[in-house]
Design an enzyme around this catalytic site. Structure first.
Site, PDB file in Angstrom:
ATOM      1  CE  LYS A  52      -4.425  -1.723   1.194  1.00 38.11           C
ATOM      2  NZ  LYS A  52      -5.742  -1.482   1.864  1.00 38.11           N
TER       3      LYS A  52
ATOM      4  CE  LYS B 278      -7.282  -6.798  -2.067  1.00 41.78           C
ATOM      5  NZ  LYS B 278      -7.918  -6.832  -0.708  1.00 41.78           N
TER       6      LYS B 278
ATOM      7  CE  LYS C  59     -14.025  -1.784   0.909  1.00 45.00           C
ATOM      8  NZ  LYS C  59     -12.897  -1.884   1.532  1.00 45.00           N
TER       9      LYS C  59
HETATM   10  N1  AQP Z   1     -11.147  -9.363  -4.316  1.00 44.91           N
HETATM   11  C1  AQP Z   1     -11.192  -9.882  -3.191  1.00 44.91           C
HETATM   12  N2  AQP Z   1     -11.490 -11.014  -2.850  1.00 44.91           N
HETATM   13  C2  AQP Z   1     -12.045 -11.678  -1.968  1.00 44.91           C
HETATM   14  N3  AQP Z   1     -12.047 -11.052  -0.565  1.00 44.91           N
HETATM   15  C3  AQP Z   1     -11.833  -9.909  -0.451  1.00 44.91           C
HETATM   16  N4  AQP Z   1     -11.758  -8.884   0.381  1.00 44.91           N
HETATM   17  C4  AQP Z   1     -11.399  -7.662   0.028  1.00 44.91           C
HETATM   18  N5  AQP Z   1     -11.275  -7.909  -1.519  1.00 44.91           N
HETATM   19  C5  AQP Z   1     -11.604  -9.091  -1.904  1.00 44.91           C
HETATM   20  C6  AQP Z   1     -12.131  -9.259   1.703  1.00 44.91           C
HETATM   21  O1  AQP Z   1     -13.113  -8.358   2.015  1.00 44.91           O
HETATM   22  C7  AQP Z   1     -12.915  -7.856   3.351  1.00 44.91           C
HETATM   23  C8  AQP Z   1     -12.543  -6.423   3.666  1.00 44.91           C
HETATM   24  O2  AQP Z   1     -11.683  -5.964   3.291  1.00 44.91           O
HETATM   25  P1  AQP Z   1     -11.460  -4.400   3.909  1.00 44.91           P
HETATM   26  O3  AQP Z   1     -12.424  -3.579   3.318  1.00 44.91           O
HETATM   27  O4  AQP Z   1     -10.788  -4.390   5.221  1.00 44.91           O
HETATM   28  O5  AQP Z   1     -10.075  -4.147   2.656  1.00 44.91           O
HETATM   29  P2  AQP Z   1      -9.230  -4.770   1.647  1.00 44.91           P
HETATM   30  O6  AQP Z   1      -9.273  -6.188   2.048  1.00 44.91           O
HETATM   31  O7  AQP Z   1      -8.109  -4.064   1.455  1.00 44.91           O
HETATM   32  O8  AQP Z   1     -10.634  -4.636   0.718  1.00 44.91           O
HETATM   33  P3  AQP Z   1     -10.706  -3.891  -0.662  1.00 44.91           P
HETATM   34  O9  AQP Z   1     -11.880  -3.813  -1.291  1.00 44.91           O
HETATM   35  O10 AQP Z   1      -9.214  -4.086  -1.604  1.00 44.91           O
HETATM   36  O11 AQP Z   1     -10.299  -2.382   0.257  1.00 44.91           O
HETATM   37  P4  AQP Z   1      -9.524  -1.017  -0.126  1.00 44.91           P
HETATM   38  O12 AQP Z   1      -9.434  -1.170  -1.687  1.00 44.91           O
HETATM   39  O13 AQP Z   1      -9.863  -0.094   0.641  1.00 44.91           O
HETATM   40  O14 AQP Z   1      -7.985  -1.807   0.219  1.00 44.91           O
HETATM   41  C9  AQP Z   1     -11.666  -8.919   3.735  1.00 44.91           C
HETATM   42  O15 AQP Z   1     -12.158  -9.916   4.575  1.00 44.91           O
HETATM   43  C10 AQP Z   1     -10.895  -9.048   2.505  1.00 44.91           C
HETATM   44  O16 AQP Z   1     -10.348 -10.395   2.503  1.00 44.91           O
END
Ligand code: AQP
Length: 336
Positions: A114, A199, A202
Site C-alpha cells: 500500500k 485483486k 474497492k
Molecule cells: N477481491 C477480493 N476477493 C476476496 N475477498 C476480498 N476482500 C476484499 N477484496 C477481496 C475481503 O473483504 C474484506 C474487507 O476488506 P477491507 O475493506 O478491510 O479491505 P481490503 O481487503 O483491502 O478490501 P478492498 O476492497 O481491496 O479495500 P481497499 O481498496 O480499501 O484496500 C476482507 O475480509 C478481505 O479479505
C-alpha cells in the site's frame, strides 16, 4: 464452545463483489451457525490511513453498514458498529503499540504494497494498521477471525501481540485467547476484471475493474462484457487455464456465485466463446446481487435508521469491551 467472531471492512468506498464473496456472505453463514457470537465492525479508523474525504467517509460508513444488513447480517443477533464509536479500539491500540516491535511491522507485506515506492510519505497510521487490527480483535477477546489470504500475516501479528501481553502482564496465563483464523471452505479471491493478477479492490482507480454492490443490472452486464479475456475459448481444464488469470477469474466468480466448483463451470462452458460465459455470469450476478442492491438503497433512504442501528451496536460493543479494557489498564499498572 461459543465462538466469538470478529471481522470488519473499511468504508474506503462502495463494497465490491470480492468483499461480498470473500467475506460478507461468509459472515452471514457464521452468524447462522451454532451459537456463534459475531461482531462485524465498519472499520472507519482503518479507512483514514491512506488519506480520506470526511463527507465520503460518513457516507461510506453508512453504506457499508447498509451492505452488511442487506446481505443478511442481522443487527439483532450480530453486533454492527462503527469502530470509532467504541473508543476502546483506539485506546487499546496505544497500549499494544508499546509492546509491538517496529521490525515486526516492517515485515508486513500489505504495508509495503500500500505504501508502494513512497514509504517515506506513508502515514504512521498505515504503518501501525496491524496494531489497530490486533486491538480490534483482542478488545472483544475474539476467538475466531474470518480472514482472507491477504490478512493472514496481520492475524499472525495479533497472535504475537496477544502472547507478548499474556507473557508480560498476565504471568503467562492466557488472558487474551489466541485468535484463530477462520478459513471458510468457500473463501474466494476475486480478481480485477481488467487484470487477473490484481485483486478486485474497492479503492482501485478504475470502476471497470470491479462490480460494486450498488451497480444496476446494465452496469453489471457492461462490466462483465468489457472484462478482459484472451484470444482463446473458455478453458475446459486447469491445464488449459494455466497462465490465463482473467479466464480463471471469471470461472472462479461463476463458481462462487453458483456455489459450484471451477471444474463444474469448466465442464459446462469449456470450449465455448467467452461471450457465452460472460452473459451467463451477468445474469447470475444480477440475480444474486439485485436483492441486496435494492435492500441497500431502501436502507440508505432512511439514514437516521442506519445511524440508530450503528449506535445500538456500539452501545452493546462498548459494554462487552469495557471490562477487558479496564483489566488491561490495571494489569499494566495504570491507576483506575
Ligand atoms: N477481491 C477480493 N476477493 C476476496 N475477498 C476480498 N476482500 C476484499 N477484496 C477481496 C475481503 O473483504 C474484506 C474487507 O476488506 P477491507 O475493506 O478491510 O479491505 P481490503 O481487503 O483491502 O478490501 P478492498 O476492497 O481491496 O479495500 P481497499 O481498496 O480499501 O484496500 C476482507 O475480509 C478481505 O479479505
Amino acid at each position: 464452545m461459543t465462538k466469538r467472531i470478529f471481522s470488519g471492512m473499511q468504508p474506503t468506498n462502495r463494497l465490491q463483489l470480492g468483499n461480498y464473496l470473500g467475506a460478507l456472505r461468509n459472515w452471514v453463514k457464521l452468524q447462522d451457525e451454532g451459537d456463534n457470537q459475531c461482531l462485524y465492525g465498519v472499520m472507519d479508523l482503518h479507512a483514514i490511513t491512506n488519506g480520506h474525504d470526511p463527507k465520503a467517509l460518513t457516507e461510506a460508513t453508512r453504506e457499508t453498514a447498509a451492505a452488511y444488513i442487506a446481505a443478511g447480517v442481522d443487527p439483532k443477533r450480530s453486533y454492527i458498529m462503527a469502530q470509532s464509536s467504541v473508543s476502546g479500539h483506539a485506546e487499546l491500540t496505544w497500549l499494544l503499540s508499546s509492546m509491538t516491535q517496529m521490525g515486526k511491522l516492517e515485515r508486513m507485506t500489505q504495508f509495503k504494497d500500500k505504501a508502494g515506492k513512497n514509504a517515506e510519505r506513508a502515514s504512521l497510521g498505515l504503518f501501525a494498521y496491524p496494531v489497530l487490527m490486533a486491538a480490534d480483535i483482542l478488545l472483544y477477546k475474539a476467538t475466531h477471525v474470518p480472514v482472507g489470504e491477504d490478512q493472514k500475516q496481520h492475524l499472525e501479528l495479533s497472535r504475537d501481540v496477544a502472547s507478548v501481553f499474556n507473557e508480560k502482564y498476565a504471568g503467562g496465563k492466557e488472558y487474551f485467547p489466541m485468535p484463530e483464523p477462520y478459513i471458510m471452505g468457500t473463501a474466494t479471491r476475486v480478481m480485477s476484471l481488467r487484470d487477473g493478477t490484481q485483486k478486485m479492490s474497492k479503492s482501485a482507480e478504475s470502476d471497470m475493474t470491479r462490480i460494486n454492490l450498488t451497480d444496476d443490472a446494465d452496469m453489471i452486464a457492461k462490466k462483465f462484457k468489457k472484462a478482459k479475456t484472451d484470444q482463446g475459448n473458455v478453458p475446459a481444464s486447469d491445464k488449459e487455464g494455466e497462465g490465463r488469470p482473467e479466464a480463471m477469474n471469471l470461472i472462479g466468480i461463476y463458481a462462487a456465485l453458483s456455489d459450484t466448483t471451477s471444474e463444474q463451470v469448466m465442464a459446462e462452458f469449456g470450449g465455448q466463446q467467452f461471450s457465452a460465459l460472460k452473459t451467463a455470469l451477468s445474469d447470475l450476478a444480477v440475480a444474486q446481487l439485485s436483492p441486496i442492491t435494492t435492500r441497500m438503497s431502501e436502507l440508505m433512504s432512511d439514514k437516521a435508521e442506519i445511524d440508530n442501528i450503528l449506535k445500538a451496536g456500539a452501545d452493546k460493543a462498548r459494554e462487552l469491551a469495557a471490562p477487558t479494557l479496564d483489566d488491561v489498564y490495571k494489569m499494566m499498572g495504570f491507576l483506575r
